[in-house]
Design a protein around this motif. Sequence first.
Motif: not given
Length: 179
Positions: A4, A7, A9-11, A13-14, A17, A111, A142
Amino acid sequence: MNERTFDLYDSVAVLERTPATLTMLLDGLPDTWIRATEGEGTWSPYDVIGHLIHGERTDWIPRVRQILAGKNDPFEPFDRTAQFRESEKKRLNELLKTFADLRRENLTALKGMNLRREDLQKPGLHPELGPVTLGELLATWVAHDLDHIGQIARTMAKVYKDATGPWSAYLSILRDRER
């Protein structure tokens, strides 16, 4: 394997967390778990948290800024053992809080950069690996988190390697990275 493209945004998110994941896993545990290693020259969960803190201070965002500034100099080399000096005599809950605070600050900074897809192709120069892109650096951030989460889980599982008896044959985490 599921290949993949990166991304942001997806990164994020991890990355958001990771501190909570590590805090839930480690905070309040006895030293049996947080000081365990896989043997000589390996790191305990405590050591890994110190390493992640050092990365938050000196690696990810400083390198992002260097790439975005268009500087052609190699990145400052990363001291992979700085945690042994910097974390000495600190309590784990203090390190977990420091990590969470630094990560929050770094993600706020990331961001705020309002990166565009074309920014991800901007070049940087790693002192050992050579040419890299901003997207590769962020994807590595990530994967680095996930690698160390896995390392912590593996190290902790091996505390009970002998105690599992014959079931150890079914637990691949107990055999991973054996020397």
